[in-house]
Design an enzyme around this catalytic site. Structure first.
Site, PDB file in Angstrom:
ATOM      1  N   GLU A  56      -9.927  70.257  33.939  1.00  0.00           N
ATOM      2  CA  GLU A  56      -9.334  70.858  32.747  1.00  0.00           C
ATOM      3  C   GLU A  56      -8.126  70.087  32.239  1.00  0.00           C
ATOM      4  O   GLU A  56      -7.386  69.510  33.024  1.00  0.00           O
ATOM      5  CB  GLU A  56      -8.812  72.262  33.106  1.00  0.00           C
ATOM      6  CG  GLU A  56      -9.871  73.203  33.562  1.00  0.00           C
ATOM      7  CD  GLU A  56      -9.280  74.537  34.012  1.00  0.00           C
ATOM      8  OE1 GLU A  56      -8.084  74.805  33.777  1.00  0.00           O
ATOM      9  OE2 GLU A  56     -10.039  75.312  34.617  1.00  0.00           O
TER      10      GLU A  56
ATOM     11  N   CYS B 268      -1.221  69.024  29.335  1.00  0.00           N
ATOM     12  CA  CYS B 268      -1.172  69.272  30.774  1.00  0.00           C
ATOM     13  C   CYS B 268      -2.464  68.720  31.354  1.00  0.00           C
ATOM     14  O   CYS B 268      -3.548  69.110  30.930  1.00  0.00           O
ATOM     15  CB  CYS B 268      -1.068  70.776  31.013  1.00  0.00           C
ATOM     16  SG  CYS B 268      -1.177  71.228  32.750  1.00  0.00           S
TER      17      CYS B 268
ATOM     18  N   CYS C 121      -8.248  71.326  44.675  1.00  0.00           N
ATOM     19  CA  CYS C 121      -6.957  71.091  45.320  1.00  0.00           C
ATOM     20  C   CYS C 121      -7.053  71.596  46.747  1.00  0.00           C
ATOM     21  O   CYS C 121      -7.755  72.572  47.017  1.00  0.00           O
ATOM     22  CB  CYS C 121      -5.863  71.852  44.567  1.00  0.00           C
ATOM     23  SG  CYS C 121      -4.188  71.605  45.203  1.00  0.00           S
TER      24      CYS C 121
ATOM     25  N   CYS D 136      -2.454  77.332  47.792  1.00  0.00           N
ATOM     26  CA  CYS D 136      -1.494  78.352  47.336  1.00  0.00           C
ATOM     27  C   CYS D 136      -2.238  79.652  46.991  1.00  0.00           C
ATOM     28  O   CYS D 136      -3.279  79.625  46.331  1.00  0.00           O
ATOM     29  CB  CYS D 136      -0.714  77.867  46.112  1.00  0.00           C
ATOM     30  SG  CYS D 136       0.256  76.378  46.439  1.00  0.00           S
TER      31      CYS D 136
ATOM     32  N   CYS E  76      -3.141  80.626  43.169  1.00  0.00           N
ATOM     33  CA  CYS E  76      -3.644  79.591  42.270  1.00  0.00           C
ATOM     34  C   CYS E  76      -5.171  79.486  42.292  1.00  0.00           C
ATOM     35  O   CYS E  76      -5.786  79.409  43.362  1.00  0.00           O
ATOM     36  CB  CYS E  76      -3.027  78.253  42.660  1.00  0.00           C
ATOM     37  SG  CYS E  76      -3.522  76.914  41.574  1.00  0.00           S
TER      38      CYS E  76
ATOM     39  N   CYS F 129      -3.876  77.141  35.430  1.00  0.00           N
ATOM     40  CA  CYS F 129      -4.629  76.088  36.128  1.00  0.00           C
ATOM     41  C   CYS F 129      -5.868  76.575  36.852  1.00  0.00           C
ATOM     42  O   CYS F 129      -5.827  77.491  37.639  1.00  0.00           O
ATOM     43  CB  CYS F 129      -3.793  75.375  37.167  1.00  0.00           C
ATOM     44  SG  CYS F 129      -2.146  75.927  37.323  1.00  0.00           S
TER      45      CYS F 129
HETATM   46  N1  SAH Z   1       0.057  70.986  42.556  1.00  0.00           N
HETATM   47  C1  SAH Z   1       1.168  70.899  41.650  1.00  0.00           C
HETATM   48  C2  SAH Z   1       0.794  70.935  40.192  1.00  0.00           C
HETATM   49  C3  SAH Z   1      -0.274  71.887  39.710  1.00  0.00           C
HETATM   50  S1  SAH Z   1       0.093  73.604  39.613  1.00  0.00           S
HETATM   51  C4  SAH Z   1       2.173  71.973  41.961  1.00  0.00           C
HETATM   52  O1  SAH Z   1       1.939  72.783  42.854  1.00  0.00           O
HETATM   53  O2  SAH Z   1       3.244  71.982  41.368  1.00  0.00           O
HETATM   54  C5  SAH Z   1       1.189  73.777  38.247  1.00  0.00           C
HETATM   55  C6  SAH Z   1       2.108  74.991  38.374  1.00  0.00           C
HETATM   56  O3  SAH Z   1       1.411  76.222  38.116  1.00  0.00           O
HETATM   57  C7  SAH Z   1       2.710  75.122  39.752  1.00  0.00           C
HETATM   58  O4  SAH Z   1       4.065  75.464  39.662  1.00  0.00           O
HETATM   59  C8  SAH Z   1       1.895  76.271  40.319  1.00  0.00           C
HETATM   60  O5  SAH Z   1       2.545  76.853  41.410  1.00  0.00           O
HETATM   61  C9  SAH Z   1       1.744  77.156  39.117  1.00  0.00           C
HETATM   62  N2  SAH Z   1       0.712  78.179  39.205  1.00  0.00           N
HETATM   63  C10 SAH Z   1      -0.484  78.147  39.822  1.00  0.00           C
HETATM   64  N3  SAH Z   1      -1.147  79.296  39.693  1.00  0.00           N
HETATM   65  C11 SAH Z   1      -0.350  80.109  38.972  1.00  0.00           C
HETATM   66  C12 SAH Z   1      -0.459  81.466  38.502  1.00  0.00           C
HETATM   67  N4  SAH Z   1      -1.529  82.209  38.782  1.00  0.00           N
HETATM   68  N5  SAH Z   1       0.562  81.949  37.757  1.00  0.00           N
HETATM   69  C13 SAH Z   1       1.658  81.208  37.483  1.00  0.00           C
HETATM   70  N6  SAH Z   1       1.822  79.948  37.896  1.00  0.00           N
HETATM   71  C14 SAH Z   1       0.832  79.409  38.642  1.00  0.00           C
END
Ligand code: SAH
Length: 347
Positions: free
Chosen positions: A90, A103, A110, A114, A117, A329
């Site tokens: 994406e 973005c 990944c 987390c 995510c 994401c």
């Molecule tokens: N792997 C990298 C970049 C991709 S995620 C990182 O972890 O920073 C980009 C951002 O979106 C990160 O801050 C991530 O924690 C956040 N993110 C992921 N899922 C999310 C969600 N459901 N709501 C809000 N932010 C989210």
């Protein structure tokens, strides 16, 4: 066969010279590539013999637009690109007053795990190549018709888990004969891979480093971000302080507000304590609800922001864009994968 889109100008020039071509052809080819041609035959001012030679030695496989969603609320456009091997990633184009921002994704899936995510649910399939990252910018710009001036590496994937390719991508993106995007217009976001942060610090790039903090204490952070078990908060903050000392650049901390998990006042106090001696900026993000996750958005964003500000920390609340188009994401890729398997009906 060489993946020509991932090659730097000197690499392309050397390749062409090795086949008996004059050096100036390198620049010509590089320019065509970064203007977004889909085949060597579109490089209309190259001799036919050279185009044939390129086809013989190099692959050029632009992504195919698999799906596109445009927000009716704010024009945010989300692209699902299918790459040569059938995998999808994406990219999102957002329109801000200070310019259009893209973005992009750095990996297919990944492996950071987390809890909130959508990108990580089925793990990592593979890294993206530098060319696949450049193509997201080129073809999103071409399709949307919007000149893109800023870039964030905040899509699917962990950029510091694919750092060599990301660095080469930045070199391509930055090149005056390519898209010529300045480093100051680029942000790289990481979940906190300490060795990667240190490597980046050594390079002293002018980009903005974003750290996805999401909790300042080990107990909470480890419960939502497995990476914290490898690099606990003390080590992460130590790396951030080193990064600031080395580069003089302010770090931006991402903080997705989760109900009852990371939104307590004592956690704001702890952030302030950890940031002492370094100018930090905390970006509070309203959690995007991911259907697969039990975590819910916090209702204490304003109070948390105020608490940080009382400690003298700049805290902003991220304006949410594209709320109607699965914009956070990994959500669109997830949806497309589920539809393919017949788990849900196409919308
Ligand atoms: N792997 C990298 C970049 C991709 S995620 C990182 O972890 O920073 C980009 C951002 O979106 C990160 O801050 C991530 O924690 C956040 N993110 C992921 N899922 C999310 C969600 N459901 N709501 C809000 N932010 C989210």
């Amino acid at each position: 066969m060489s993946d020509i889109k991932s090659m730097t100008l000197p690499e392309i020039t050397a390749l062409l010279q090795s086949t008996g071509e004059p050096a100036f052809r390198g620049k010509q080819v590089f320019r065509w590539l970064h203007r977004g041609v889909s085949s060597f035959d579109e490089m209309s001012d190259l001799p036919k013999a050279l185009r044939e030679k390129l086809k013989e030695h190099c692959t050029l496989t632009p992504p195919v637009l698999a799906r596109k969603q445009v927000s009716r609320l704010d024009g945010t456009t989300k692209y699902l690109w299918e790459m040569a091997d059938g995998n999808c990633i994406e990219s999102v184009v957002m329109q801000y007053r200070h310019g259009n921002t893209i973005c992009i994704s750095s990996q297919v899936g990944c492996r950071m795990g987390c809890a909130f995510c959508a990108s990580t649910i089925q793990g990592r399939v593979r890294n993206l190549t530098p060319g696949e990252m450049v193509d997201q910018v080129i073809f999103s710009q071409k399709d949307s018709g919007l000149p893109i001036s800023n870039l964030v590496l905040m899509g699917i994937g962990e950029p510091l888990d694919n750092l060599d390719a990301v660095l080469k991508f930045l070199e391509l993106l930055n090149h005056p004969d390519g898209l010529n995007m300045g480093m100051r217009h680029i942000s790289l976001s990481t979940c906190g891979l300490v060795p990667g942060i240190d490597r980046l610090a050594e390079l002293q790039l002018q980009l903005t480093l974003s750290v996805s903090l999401h909790a300042p204490d080990n107990e909470t952070r480890s419960s939502i971000m497995p990476v914290n078990r490898a690099y606990p908060v003390e080590e992460l903050f130590a790396a951030c302080h080193r990064y600031f000392q080395k580069t003089g650049r302010r770090i931006s901390f991402e903080y997705a507000m989760i109900d009852g998990v990371n939104d307590h006042d004592w956690q704001a106090d702890l952030i302030a304590k950890q940031l002492r001696g370094m100018p930090g900026h905390v970006n509070l993000i309203p959690l995007n609800d991911v259907v697969e996750s039990p975590l819910k958005p916090s209702r204490r964003i304003a109070a948390f922001q105020k608490r940080l500000e009382q400690h003298g920390i700049t805290a902003t609340v991220r304006r949410s864009l594209g709320g109607d188009i699965d914009a956070s994401c990994g959500q669109l890729r997830r949806k497309a994968m589920k539809e393919q398997k017949g788990e849900i009906q196409p919308s």
